[in-house]
Motif scaffolding. Structure first.
Motif, PDB file in Angstrom:
ATOM      1  N   ARG A   1      80.743  22.044   6.218  1.00 46.24           N
ATOM      2  CA  ARG A   1      79.902  21.513   6.980  1.00 46.24           C
ATOM      3  C   ARG A   1      80.218  22.433   8.798  1.00 46.24           C
ATOM      4  NH1 ARG A   1      80.169  17.539  11.884  1.00 46.24           N
ATOM      5  NH2 ARG A   1      82.430  17.021  11.550  1.00 46.24           N
ATOM      6  N   ALA A   2      81.246  23.043   8.724  1.00 44.07           N
ATOM      7  CA  ALA A   2      81.506  24.676   9.790  1.00 44.07           C
ATOM      8  C   ALA A   2      81.123  25.266   9.421  1.00 44.07           C
ATOM      9  CB  ALA A   2      82.618  24.596   9.271  1.00 44.07           C
ATOM     10  N   VAL A   3      80.558  25.360   7.737  1.00 45.24           N
ATOM     11  CA  VAL A   3      79.283  26.624   7.524  1.00 45.24           C
ATOM     12  C   VAL A   3      77.757  26.152   7.670  1.00 45.24           C
ATOM     13  CG1 VAL A   3      78.260  28.237   5.789  1.00 45.24           C
ATOM     14  CG2 VAL A   3      81.311  27.881   5.478  1.00 45.24           C
ATOM     15  N   ALA A   4      78.108  25.447   7.663  1.00 45.90           N
ATOM     16  CA  ALA A   4      76.456  25.203   7.965  1.00 45.90           C
ATOM     17  C   ALA A   4      76.150  24.156   9.483  1.00 45.90           C
ATOM     18  CB  ALA A   4      76.135  23.367   6.996  1.00 45.90           C
ATOM     19  N   LEU A   5      77.335  23.997  10.209  1.00 50.34           N
ATOM     20  CA  LEU A   5      76.601  24.026  11.517  1.00 50.34           C
ATOM     21  C   LEU A   5      76.860  25.346  12.096  1.00 50.34           C
ATOM     22  CD1 LEU A   5      79.051  21.345  12.572  1.00 50.34           C
ATOM     23  CD2 LEU A   5      76.648  21.287  12.744  1.00 50.34           C
ATOM     24  N   GLY A   6      76.965  26.397  11.872  1.00 51.15           N
ATOM     25  CA  GLY A   6      77.798  28.053  12.038  1.00 51.15           C
ATOM     26  C   GLY A   6      75.671  28.802  11.918  1.00 51.15           C
ATOM     27  N   ARG A   7      75.033  27.927  10.710  1.00 57.57           N
ATOM     28  CA  ARG A   7      73.797  28.541  10.636  1.00 57.57           C
ATOM     29  C   ARG A   7      73.157  27.399  11.218  1.00 57.57           C
ATOM     30  NH1 ARG A   7      72.965  33.360   7.705  1.00 57.57           N
ATOM     31  NH2 ARG A   7      74.464  33.597   6.452  1.00 57.57           N
ATOM     32  N   ALA A   8      73.266  26.355  11.280  1.00 57.16           N
ATOM     33  CA  ALA A   8      72.399  25.489  12.224  1.00 57.16           C
ATOM     34  C   ALA A   8      71.878  25.452  13.212  1.00 57.16           C
ATOM     35  CB  ALA A   8      72.730  24.014  11.730  1.00 57.16           C
ATOM     36  N   ARG A   9      73.466  25.867  14.060  1.00 59.31           N
ATOM     37  CA  ARG A   9      73.541  25.540  15.308  1.00 59.31           C
ATOM     38  C   ARG A   9      74.229  27.419  16.133  1.00 59.31           C
ATOM     39  NH1 ARG A   9      76.082  19.653  16.339  1.00 59.31           N
ATOM     40  NH2 ARG A   9      74.802  18.768  15.275  1.00 59.31           N
ATOM     41  N   GLY A  10      74.631  27.977  15.559  1.00 61.33           N
ATOM     42  CA  GLY A  10      74.821  28.900  15.651  1.00 61.33           C
ATOM     43  C   GLY A  10      76.573  28.765  15.317  1.00 61.33           C
ATOM     44  N   PRO A  11      77.252  30.400  15.395  1.00 58.17           N
ATOM     45  CA  PRO A  11      78.486  30.486  14.927  1.00 58.17           C
ATOM     46  C   PRO A  11      79.450  29.934  15.848  1.00 58.17           C
ATOM     47  CG  PRO A  11      77.749  32.398  15.861  1.00 58.17           C
ATOM     48  CD  PRO A  11      76.541  31.700  15.565  1.00 58.17           C
ATOM     49  N   GLU A  12      78.925  29.896  17.260  1.00 57.43           N
ATOM     50  CA  GLU A  12      79.783  29.114  18.255  1.00 57.43           C
ATOM     51  C   GLU A  12      80.325  27.947  17.428  1.00 57.43           C
ATOM     52  OE1 GLU A  12      77.573  30.366  19.184  1.00 57.43           O
ATOM     53  OE2 GLU A  12      77.730  31.698  20.529  1.00 57.43           O
ATOM     54  N   ALA A  13      79.451  26.781  16.585  1.00 58.91           N
ATOM     55  CA  ALA A  13      79.674  25.466  16.180  1.00 58.91           C
ATOM     56  C   ALA A  13      80.620  24.706  15.478  1.00 58.91           C
ATOM     57  CB  ALA A  13      78.113  24.499  16.549  1.00 58.91           C
ATOM     58  N   GLY A  14      80.470  26.409  14.641  1.00 59.23           N
ATOM     59  CA  GLY A  14      80.880  26.381  13.920  1.00 59.23           C
ATOM     60  C   GLY A  14      82.798  26.620  13.531  1.00 59.23           C
ATOM     61  N   LEU A  15      82.951  27.650  14.513  1.00 59.18           N
ATOM     62  CA  LEU A  15      83.952  27.546  14.730  1.00 59.18           C
ATOM     63  C   LEU A  15      84.611  27.020  15.354  1.00 59.18           C
ATOM     64  CD1 LEU A  15      83.669  31.133  16.098  1.00 59.18           C
ATOM     65  CD2 LEU A  15      85.287  30.887  14.225  1.00 59.18           C
ATOM     66  N   ALA A  16      84.001  26.557  16.896  1.00 59.18           N
ATOM     67  CA  ALA A  16      84.668  24.785  17.277  1.00 59.18           C
ATOM     68  C   ALA A  16      84.884  24.138  15.744  1.00 59.18           C
ATOM     69  CB  ALA A  16      83.457  24.251  18.490  1.00 59.18           C
ATOM     70  N   LEU A  17      83.842  23.285  15.241  1.00 59.12           N
ATOM     71  CA  LEU A  17      84.546  23.245  14.029  1.00 59.12           C
ATOM     72  C   LEU A  17      85.971  24.124  13.454  1.00 59.12           C
ATOM     73  CD1 LEU A  17      84.245  19.974  12.332  1.00 59.12           C
ATOM     74  CD2 LEU A  17      82.627  21.043  10.908  1.00 59.12           C
TER      75      LEU A  17
ATOM     76  N   GLY B   1      85.942  34.690   9.529  1.00 58.15           N
ATOM     77  CA  GLY B   1      85.960  35.780   9.203  1.00 58.15           C
ATOM     78  C   GLY B   1      84.238  36.348   9.397  1.00 58.15           C
ATOM     79  N   ASP B   2      83.895  35.453   8.334  1.00 55.16           N
ATOM     80  CA  ASP B   2      81.812  35.113   8.270  1.00 55.16           C
ATOM     81  C   ASP B   2      81.390  34.348   9.893  1.00 55.16           C
ATOM     82  OD1 ASP B   2      80.011  35.502   6.468  1.00 55.16           O
ATOM     83  OD2 ASP B   2      79.526  33.754   7.651  1.00 55.16           O
ATOM     84  N   LEU B   3      81.806  34.182  10.380  1.00 50.52           N
ATOM     85  CA  LEU B   3      81.698  33.715  12.150  1.00 50.52           C
ATOM     86  C   LEU B   3      81.590  34.034  13.336  1.00 50.52           C
ATOM     87  CD1 LEU B   3      82.271  29.514  11.280  1.00 50.52           C
ATOM     88  CD2 LEU B   3      80.219  30.465  11.314  1.00 50.52           C
ATOM     89  N   LEU B   4      82.752  35.524  12.496  1.00 54.31           N
ATOM     90  CA  LEU B   4      83.538  36.076  13.994  1.00 54.31           C
ATOM     91  C   LEU B   4      82.344  37.098  13.872  1.00 54.31           C
ATOM     92  CD1 LEU B   4      87.056  35.278  13.948  1.00 54.31           C
ATOM     93  CD2 LEU B   4      85.912  34.978  15.977  1.00 54.31           C
ATOM     94  N   GLU B   5      82.261  37.586  12.571  1.00 52.54           N
ATOM     95  CA  GLU B   5      80.860  38.538  12.673  1.00 52.54           C
ATOM     96  C   GLU B   5      79.695  38.420  12.745  1.00 52.54           C
ATOM     97  OE1 GLU B   5      80.761  41.815   8.668  1.00 52.54           O
ATOM     98  OE2 GLU B   5      79.772  39.900   8.576  1.00 52.54           O
ATOM     99  N   ARG B   6      79.291  37.419  13.107  1.00 51.89           N
ATOM    100  CA  ARG B   6      78.247  36.644  12.771  1.00 51.89           C
ATOM    101  C   ARG B   6      77.719  36.346  14.483  1.00 51.89           C
ATOM    102  NH1 ARG B   6      76.452  31.782  11.198  1.00 51.89           N
ATOM    103  NH2 ARG B   6      74.758  32.186  12.292  1.00 51.89           N
TER     104      ARG B   6
END
Length: 444
Positions: free
Chosen positions: A351-367, A388-393
């Protein structure tokens, strides 16, 4: 080629044969010798004999039949030894000896029935659910203790003890080695589905070794899933699992490059996805949905289960033309429902991966930060990989590189480890280019 190189090549070929034949071999032997432990022992004796003989004689044209005949002969020897103490074993020894002598080249017959029978036997109610699943994975799928431990996010020693205790419990309970009745199958179905699911996952993303995927395991899981839909046609989760595996396996060819290197979802050529499997998966998902609609309103059975939810996620990917056009918000919502239904930390990670795509990487990192201290995810390499993927984006390549390196150190699969190290190197190079183009970025 030196003798040493030739022996190593033959040994590798024997190990490959064992990977392909062990499931059917052990399943058929359980039906014949009527004892799980003995079936595994004589199967192991057969592969030991192959390691001793095949380097000198060459691999036979039908290695599965050779292994079966050798295992049967080992079983005859064991029954004869036991016959001195028990007349029942004398009868089995005579029957098995006649079968071996009468058909020395016989292969493994009744494969579908044997494999499913063994799966349901391993899910005997005398065992805990964890023991049922672990024993089935060990005997039916041929997965190593390490691979099973990874599937359970558990220590290898724990898994090894679980297998030993399960076999001992079955023997002590005098568990019947006959195909379970319809009622018994219903009681054991959920565990069987779980094993097929784990088998598929190991094929789709191999725990260790030199291969990123193991298509033969995926194909075996898909085959078993199709059989189960015929065996239990009115269970939505059976159709959901079949749908999930059909949809996911449609991507197998696109997940691997020309040299066997991993190809991530964003880089995959979706034209290489298997359209026939996608259609079969969508048909199976539609069947599951139709069964759910027919359930009484507000009934728990009217809610989609874990496999139907995961199949719906796979269907979202199958319908999208690209990563960018994928409905990531819908996928995040489906993962949230899956997490509530199962309590799985891996569902939350996805879900963190999907949130990172849907709402931006900050949302994914928060989860992801909320999941960091979960015991089940400690040491799980996909956590730093996702970070790492979220930080890169997010434009933090140096931090991303550190996470990719941490993930690589945890990964057991050689292909996955190489991929993570390549991503770390690329992130560092991006950071260096950024600092050259804009020196002020590093001025602090």
């Amino acid at each position: 080629m030196s003798d040493r190189t030739g022996d190593e090549t033959t040994r590798a070929a024997i190990e490959a044969v064992w990977r392909l034949e062990s499931t059917r071999l052990i399943a058929a032997l359980v039906r014949i010798v009527r004892e799980v432990g003995l079936a595994e022992d004589v199967a192991q004796d057969a592969i030991v004999a192959a390691l001793a003989q095949w380097p000198a004689t060459g691999i036979p044209s039908n290695p599965g039949a050779w292994l079966m005949t050798t295992a049967k002969r080992r079983a005859v020897d064991e029954f004869r030894r036991r016959a001195k103490h028990d007349a029942a074993f004398a009868v089995l020894a005579r029957e098995l000896d006649e079968a071996v002598e009468g058909d020395p080249g016989a292969g493994i017959d009744h494969v579908d029935d044997d494999v499913l029978r063994l799966m349901f036997i391993c899910c005997h109610p005398a065992l805990t659910v964890e023991a049922q699943t672990t024993l089935t994975l060990k005997l039916v799928t041929g997965l190593s203790t390490r691979e099973i431990a990874r599937a359970f996010l558990a220590p290898e020693a724990t898994v090894a003890q679980r297998v030993s205790r399960a076999k001992r419990t079955l023997a002590e309970a005098g568990a019947a080695i006959e195909e379970p009745s319809v009622d018994e199958r219903a009681e054991r179905l959920q565990t069987v589905l779980g094993v097929v699911y784990l088998l598929f996952n190991e094929g789709y993303s191999a725990t260790e070794g030199e291969d990123w995927v193991r298509p033969t395991l995926c194909d075996e899981a898909v085959r078993l899933g199709r059989i189960l839909t015929a065996l239990v046609p009115d269970d939505p989760e059976v159709h959901g699992l079949s749908a999930l595996m059909e949809l996911q396996s449609s991507r197998l060819a696109a997940r691997v490059g020309a040299d066997g290197e991993p190809v991530l979802l964003e880089q995959q050529d979706r034209r290489a996805w298997d359209a026939a499997r996608i259609r079969r998966g969508q048909d199976a998902l539609a069947r599951a949905d139709a069964i759910l609609v027919g359930q009484p309103p507000l009934s728990p059975s009217a809610e989609p289960g874990p496999y139907v939810l995961q199949a719906a996620i796979a269907d979202e990917h199958a319908r999208a033309a690209s990563v960018e056009t994928t409905d990531w918000a819908a996928i995040a919502e489906l993962y949230e429902r899956l997490g509530h239904r199962t309590g799985s930390p891996v569902a939350e990670l996805n879900r963190a991966v999907a949130l990172g795509r849907a709402r931006g990487p900050e949302a994914g990192l928060a989860l992801l930060d909320q999941l960091a201290d979960l015991p089940a995810l400690r040491g799980y390499h996909l956590v730093p990989s996702v970070r790492g993927d979220l930080l890169e984006r997010l434009g933090r390549p140096l931090d991303a590189a550190a996470e990719f390196e941490r993930a690589a150190a945890m990964a057991s699969n050689a292909r996955e480890r190489d991929l993570l190290l390549r991503r770390a190197t690329a992130a560092k190079a991006l950071d260096e280019r950024s600092s050259i183009e804009d020196p002020a970025v590093r001025s602090d």
